[in-house]
Design an enzyme around this catalytic site. Structure first.
Site, PDB file in Angstrom:
ATOM      1  N   ALA A   1       0.858  -1.172   0.000  1.00  0.00           N
ATOM      2  CA  ALA A   1       0.000   0.000   0.000  1.00  0.00           C
ATOM      3  C   ALA A   1       0.901   1.230   0.000  1.00  0.00           C
ATOM      4  O   ALA A   1       1.788   1.361   0.851  1.00  0.00           O
ATOM      5  CB  ALA A   1      -0.895   0.003   1.237  1.00  0.00           C
ATOM      6  N   ASP A   2       0.723   2.114  -0.974  1.00  0.00           N
ATOM      7  CA  ASP A   2       1.505   3.346  -1.058  1.00  0.00           C
ATOM      8  C   ASP A   2       0.826   4.441  -0.248  1.00  0.00           C
ATOM      9  O   ASP A   2      -0.347   4.766  -0.476  1.00  0.00           O
ATOM     10  CB  ASP A   2       1.628   3.807  -2.512  1.00  0.00           C
ATOM     11  CG  ASP A   2       2.601   2.967  -3.320  1.00  0.00           C
ATOM     12  OD1 ASP A   2       3.328   2.154  -2.711  1.00  0.00           O
ATOM     13  OD2 ASP A   2       2.625   3.123  -4.552  1.00  0.00           O
TER      14      ASP A   2
ATOM     15  N   GLY B   1       9.364   3.425 -13.156  1.00  0.00           N
ATOM     16  CA  GLY B   1      10.228   2.316 -13.530  1.00  0.00           C
ATOM     17  C   GLY B   1       9.462   1.007 -13.625  1.00  0.00           C
ATOM     18  O   GLY B   1       9.742   0.163 -14.486  1.00  0.00           O
ATOM     19  N   ASP B   2       8.471   0.826 -12.759  1.00  0.00           N
ATOM     20  CA  ASP B   2       7.643  -0.381 -12.808  1.00  0.00           C
ATOM     21  C   ASP B   2       6.748  -0.378 -14.033  1.00  0.00           C
ATOM     22  O   ASP B   2       6.480  -1.428 -14.631  1.00  0.00           O
ATOM     23  CB  ASP B   2       6.806  -0.495 -11.539  1.00  0.00           C
ATOM     24  CG  ASP B   2       7.657  -0.629 -10.296  1.00  0.00           C
ATOM     25  OD1 ASP B   2       8.743  -1.226 -10.385  1.00  0.00           O
ATOM     26  OD2 ASP B   2       7.240  -0.135  -9.234  1.00  0.00           O
TER      27      ASP B   2
ATOM     28  N   THR C   1       6.639   8.353  -9.180  1.00  0.00           N
ATOM     29  CA  THR C   1       6.423   7.119  -8.421  1.00  0.00           C
ATOM     30  C   THR C   1       5.927   5.999  -9.338  1.00  0.00           C
ATOM     31  O   THR C   1       4.925   6.158 -10.040  1.00  0.00           O
ATOM     32  CB  THR C   1       5.385   7.350  -7.306  1.00  0.00           C
ATOM     33  OG1 THR C   1       5.808   8.421  -6.476  1.00  0.00           O
ATOM     34  CG2 THR C   1       5.214   6.090  -6.464  1.00  0.00           C
TER      35      THR C   1
ATOM     36  N   ASN D   1      18.072   0.978 -13.469  1.00  0.00           N
ATOM     37  CA  ASN D   1      18.170   2.408 -13.703  1.00  0.00           C
ATOM     38  C   ASN D   1      19.616   2.846 -13.487  1.00  0.00           C
ATOM     39  O   ASN D   1      20.496   2.018 -13.199  1.00  0.00           O
ATOM     40  CB  ASN D   1      17.183   3.186 -12.825  1.00  0.00           C
ATOM     41  CG  ASN D   1      17.447   3.016 -11.329  1.00  0.00           C
ATOM     42  OD1 ASN D   1      18.568   2.695 -10.898  1.00  0.00           O
ATOM     43  ND2 ASN D   1      16.416   3.240 -10.525  1.00  0.00           N
TER      44      ASN D   1
ATOM     45  N   ALA E   1      13.953  10.542 -18.439  1.00  0.00           N
ATOM     46  CA  ALA E   1      13.462  11.321 -19.576  1.00  0.00           C
ATOM     47  C   ALA E   1      14.294  11.118 -20.835  1.00  0.00           C
ATOM     48  O   ALA E   1      13.843  11.425 -21.944  1.00  0.00           O
ATOM     49  CB  ALA E   1      13.427  12.800 -19.214  1.00  0.00           C
ATOM     50  N   GLU E   2      15.525  10.583 -20.672  1.00  0.00           N
ATOM     51  CA  GLU E   2      16.408  10.363 -21.828  1.00  0.00           C
ATOM     52  C   GLU E   2      16.144   9.040 -22.529  1.00  0.00           C
ATOM     53  O   GLU E   2      16.805   8.728 -23.523  1.00  0.00           O
ATOM     54  CB  GLU E   2      17.873  10.433 -21.386  1.00  0.00           C
ATOM     55  CG  GLU E   2      18.278  11.770 -20.760  1.00  0.00           C
ATOM     56  CD  GLU E   2      17.973  12.933 -21.675  1.00  0.00           C
ATOM     57  OE1 GLU E   2      18.320  12.857 -22.874  1.00  0.00           O
ATOM     58  OE2 GLU E   2      17.363  13.913 -21.209  1.00  0.00           O
TER      59      GLU E   2
END
Length: 311
Positions: free
Chosen positions: A17-18, A256-257, A253, A190, A226-227
């Site tokens: 839970a975020d 990446g997922d 947030t 990343n 962003a690249e």
């Protein structure tokens, strides 16, 4: 294998839970700053990647463990909304669901503290019980918010069953388990994770990718925000640079997922690594323009053109 048990993507991982609050600036040591009202939403790297893949139309299942509490219900509801198969999510009586405390700054970047809760109880025997499910999946996606022994068991089981294994080594360990690393096709990192795992602090994305492949990963994807991204496929002599898409970041947030879930979905559909990364960049670009993790993930119809700026 019947269609009933065949999955494009099986995610074995965490569900949290975020708990998110936005601030004008992040506090320093010993400092208190005001924030917005607390927002509760479904998250966790495993659940995020499953939601991202499912929203894009991939037949997706999640193997995770939650508690029998309100946060567990929140997570299950989020997966239902995304279209994820939930029959393999285990509900542990008396356990607390994992939580992530997220502070989002004005630039959209975030700082996160994770309390594992029920995620720590997803064990190798749970993977063994799901062996047939793993064997019936085209791609198995793994992260590191569950016990290391469970990640290793899932990687070995998937590799032995002939499933393609996508590994996102986050949170980045001091050293990645050899069995997990050598199963990764690709290893998705990343810039921070690439530096940490290669110890090439001043390296380039190309150097990081080659170093990680030399360490044993079958293929590598380095995400560059962003690249865009860089891919180095198995046996390839040259890496492929994937350009980014300009977007006004509101909240990074779970971006990446979103990328990794989209990548897994596209690989399951038979795309090359570079083409899958191009697709995943588009998905990630949309996700940063919306608040939250899973609520920010787009459907196929919401994706931007392959080039240009998001509206």
């Amino acid at each position: 294998m019947s269609d009933e048990t065949m999955y494009d993507v099986l995610v074995v991982g965490s569900a949290n839970a975020d708990l998110t609050v936005r601030v004008e600036r992040r506090p320093g040591a010993g400092e208190t700053v005001p924030g917005t009202d607390l927002v509760e939403s479904a998250g966790g790297k495993g659940a995020n990647q499953a939601a991202a893949a499912a929203r894009l139309g991939a037949r997706t299942a999640l193997l995770a463990k939650v508690g029998d509490d309100a946060f567990g219900e929140l997570l299950l509801a989020g997966q239902r909304e995304a279209g994820t198969e939930l029959r393999h999510v285990l509900v542990e009586t008396g356990a607390r669901t994992g939580t992530a405390m997220i502070v989002v700054g004005p630039d959209g970047d975030n700082s996160i503290v994770v309390s594992p809760g029920a995620n720590a109880r997803l064990l190798p025997e749970d993977v063994e019980a799901a062996r047939d499910v793993i064997a019936a999946s085209a791609v198995v996606s793994l992260q590191l918010e569950i016990p290391p022994a469970t990640v290793r068991a899932a990687a070995e089981t998937a590799r032995d069953a002939g499933a393609r294994v996508v590994v996102n080594p986050s949170p980045a360990p001091d050293r990645l388990d050899t069995e997990v690393l050598t199963a990764a096709d690709p290893l998705v990192v990343n810039e921070h994770e690439a530096r940490h795992l290669t110890e090439l602090v001043d390296g380039t994305p190309d150097a990081w990718a080659r170093a990680l492949r030399d360490q044993g990963a079958r293929s590598v994807v380095v995400t560059l925000g962003a690249e865009g991204a860089l891919t180095l496929d198995a046996g390839a002599r040259e890496a492929v640079a994937v350009p980014g898409i300009k977007a006004e970041a509101v909240d990074t947030t779970g971006a990446g997922d979103a990328f990794t879930g989209a990548l897994a979905a596209r690989l399951a559909a038979g795309a090359s690594l570079a083409d899958a990364a191009r697709f995943a960049v588009r998905v990630g670009a949309v996700s940063v323009t919306r608040p939250g993790a899973q609520p920010s993930y787009p459907t196929l119809e919401e994706l931007p053109p392959e080039t240009g700026r998001l509206p």
